[in-house]
Design an enzyme around this catalytic site. Structure first.
Site, PDB file in Angstrom:
ATOM      1  N   SER A   1       7.202  -0.877  -8.680  1.00 43.31           N
ATOM      2  CA  SER A   1       8.351  -0.717  -7.782  1.00 43.31           C
ATOM      3  C   SER A   1       8.542  -1.911  -6.857  1.00 43.31           C
ATOM      4  O   SER A   1       9.594  -2.081  -6.245  1.00 43.31           O
ATOM      5  CB  SER A   1       8.164   0.535  -6.929  1.00 43.31           C
TER       6      SER A   1
ATOM      7  N   HIS B   1      -5.064  -1.372   0.458  1.00 44.50           N
ATOM      8  CA  HIS B   1      -5.610  -0.043   0.735  1.00 44.50           C
ATOM      9  C   HIS B   1      -7.136  -0.066   0.714  1.00 44.50           C
ATOM     10  O   HIS B   1      -7.743  -0.609  -0.216  1.00 44.50           O
ATOM     11  CB  HIS B   1      -5.128   0.970  -0.307  1.00 44.50           C
TER      12      HIS B   1
ATOM     13  N   LYS C   1      -2.641  14.503   7.171  1.00 43.64           N
ATOM     14  CA  LYS C   1      -1.710  15.082   6.198  1.00 43.64           C
ATOM     15  C   LYS C   1      -1.421  16.546   6.529  1.00 43.64           C
ATOM     16  O   LYS C   1      -2.305  17.285   6.958  1.00 43.64           O
ATOM     17  CB  LYS C   1      -2.334  14.989   4.799  1.00 43.64           C
TER      18      LYS C   1
ATOM     19  N   LEU D   1     -10.525  -0.471  15.709  1.00 43.50           N
ATOM     20  CA  LEU D   1      -9.512  -1.499  15.446  1.00 43.50           C
ATOM     21  C   LEU D   1      -8.956  -2.080  16.746  1.00 43.50           C
ATOM     22  O   LEU D   1      -8.716  -3.285  16.843  1.00 43.50           O
ATOM     23  CB  LEU D   1      -8.388  -0.913  14.598  1.00 43.50           C
TER      24      LEU D   1
ATOM     25  N   GLU E   1      -8.251   6.877   4.709  1.00 47.54           N
ATOM     26  CA  GLU E   1      -7.563   5.825   3.966  1.00 47.54           C
ATOM     27  C   GLU E   1      -6.915   4.876   4.967  1.00 47.54           C
ATOM     28  O   GLU E   1      -6.179   5.307   5.858  1.00 47.54           O
ATOM     29  CB  GLU E   1      -6.479   6.399   3.048  1.00 47.54           C
TER      30      GLU E   1
ATOM     31  N   LYS F   1       2.689  -2.860  -7.132  1.00 47.08           N
ATOM     32  CA  LYS F   1       3.133  -1.783  -8.019  1.00 47.08           C
ATOM     33  C   LYS F   1       4.430  -2.199  -8.711  1.00 47.08           C
ATOM     34  O   LYS F   1       5.118  -3.124  -8.268  1.00 47.08           O
ATOM     35  CB  LYS F   1       3.355  -0.497  -7.222  1.00 47.08           C
TER      36      LYS F   1
ATOM     37  N   SER G   1       1.700  18.959   2.290  1.00 55.22           N
ATOM     38  CA  SER G   1       1.458  17.741   1.510  1.00 55.22           C
ATOM     39  C   SER G   1       0.132  17.821   0.756  1.00 55.22           C
ATOM     40  O   SER G   1       0.019  17.339  -0.376  1.00 55.22           O
ATOM     41  CB  SER G   1       1.443  16.517   2.430  1.00 55.22           C
TER      42      SER G   1
ATOM     43  N   ARG H   1      -2.096   9.389  11.020  1.00 54.63           N
ATOM     44  CA  ARG H   1      -1.612  10.750  10.810  1.00 54.63           C
ATOM     45  C   ARG H   1      -2.634  11.536   9.993  1.00 54.63           C
ATOM     46  O   ARG H   1      -3.395  10.980   9.213  1.00 54.63           O
ATOM     47  CB  ARG H   1      -0.259  10.756  10.096  1.00 54.63           C
TER      48      ARG H   1
ATOM     49  N   ASP I   1      -6.656  10.981   1.090  1.00 54.92           N
ATOM     50  CA  ASP I   1      -5.829  10.426   2.169  1.00 54.92           C
ATOM     51  C   ASP I   1      -5.396  11.484   3.182  1.00 54.92           C
ATOM     52  O   ASP I   1      -4.314  11.397   3.753  1.00 54.92           O
ATOM     53  CB  ASP I   1      -4.604   9.714   1.598  1.00 54.92           C
TER      54      ASP I   1
END
Length: 219
Positions: free
Chosen positions: A125, A131, A56, A32, A150, A123, A60, A54, A83
């Site tokens: 929310s 993604h 996980k 990237l 991901e 979503k 998690s 990151r 992920d």
């Protein structure tokens, strides 16, 4: 509840798995950065503002396995948790998101497994982001491991909103009061409007700039 590691060899496997995921993140991040540098060289413009990555945490991973009814083993972790390695690409404008996604798709050693476009289909929310689940080969001394990563691509405004949503969900353990959830949805609407206006303004600036360059060339 912890990940099941019963033997010393399991501990070694765990360390190796984490090494592989970390290596996959480094490879995607480097790609990237190179693409961003190339874009700057060719178009005098950087589509990527910054990159976050990151791996996980074990806690998690266990929580996600438990949520979906899987035993907390290394094998299940690798197979069912998509992920573990996550990278977030933050850009200025909505148009940049699809441009970056296309550049990723065009990489010959990256295989796109699935896409979830929460910009076209947000979503409930109000969450918006793009993604991509991809695999990239990690070259070890004795083998090649295709490793899942991901990739989330979003604007600065989308990232700001998502950060606040995450904090609220954490504080209320996913059960925020209705008035807070409603306010979040309204904020998401405002963020979408801001992104549209900023994109429109940027396009107008580019058109004026190109027009002035054309006039100078004619003169």
């Amino acid at each position: 509840m912890e990940l099941v590691v019963q033997r010393d060899s399991d501990i070694d496997n765990w360390k190796e798995v984490m090494l592989i995921y970390s290596s996959a993140l480094k490879q995607i991040s480097t790609k990237l950065e190179i693409l961003n540098d190339e874009f700057q060289h060719v178009h005098r413009y950087n589509p990527i503002e910054h990159i976050k990555s990151r791996v996980k945490t074990p806690e998690s991973i266990v929580k996600k396995l438990k949520k979906h009814g899987y035993e907390s083993t290394i094998q299940n972790m690798v197979e069912y948790v998509n992920d573990i390695a996550g990278i977030r690409v933050i850009c200025s404008f909505t148009s940049d998101i699809y441009q970056i996604a296309e550049m990723i798709r065009n990489q010959s050693d990256i295989k796109v497994i699935s896409i979830k476009d929460y910009i076209v289909n947000p979503k409930k929310s109000g969450y918006k982001s793009y993604h991509m689940l991809v695999t990239i080969p990690v070259y070890l001394s004795d083998r090649i491991v295709d490793t899942k990563v991901e990739i989330q691509i979003r604007t600065v405004a989308m990232d700001f909103w998502a950060s606040l949503e995450h904090k609220i969900n954490y504080k209320f353990e996913g059960n925020a009061p209705d008035h807070i959830r409603n306010e979040l949805v309204e904020c998401a609407r405002m963020v979408a409007e801001l992104d549209e206006r900023m994109l429109s303004l940027n396009e107008e600036i580019q058109m004026i700039h190109q027009g002035s360059q054309t006039e100078e060339a004619i003169v």
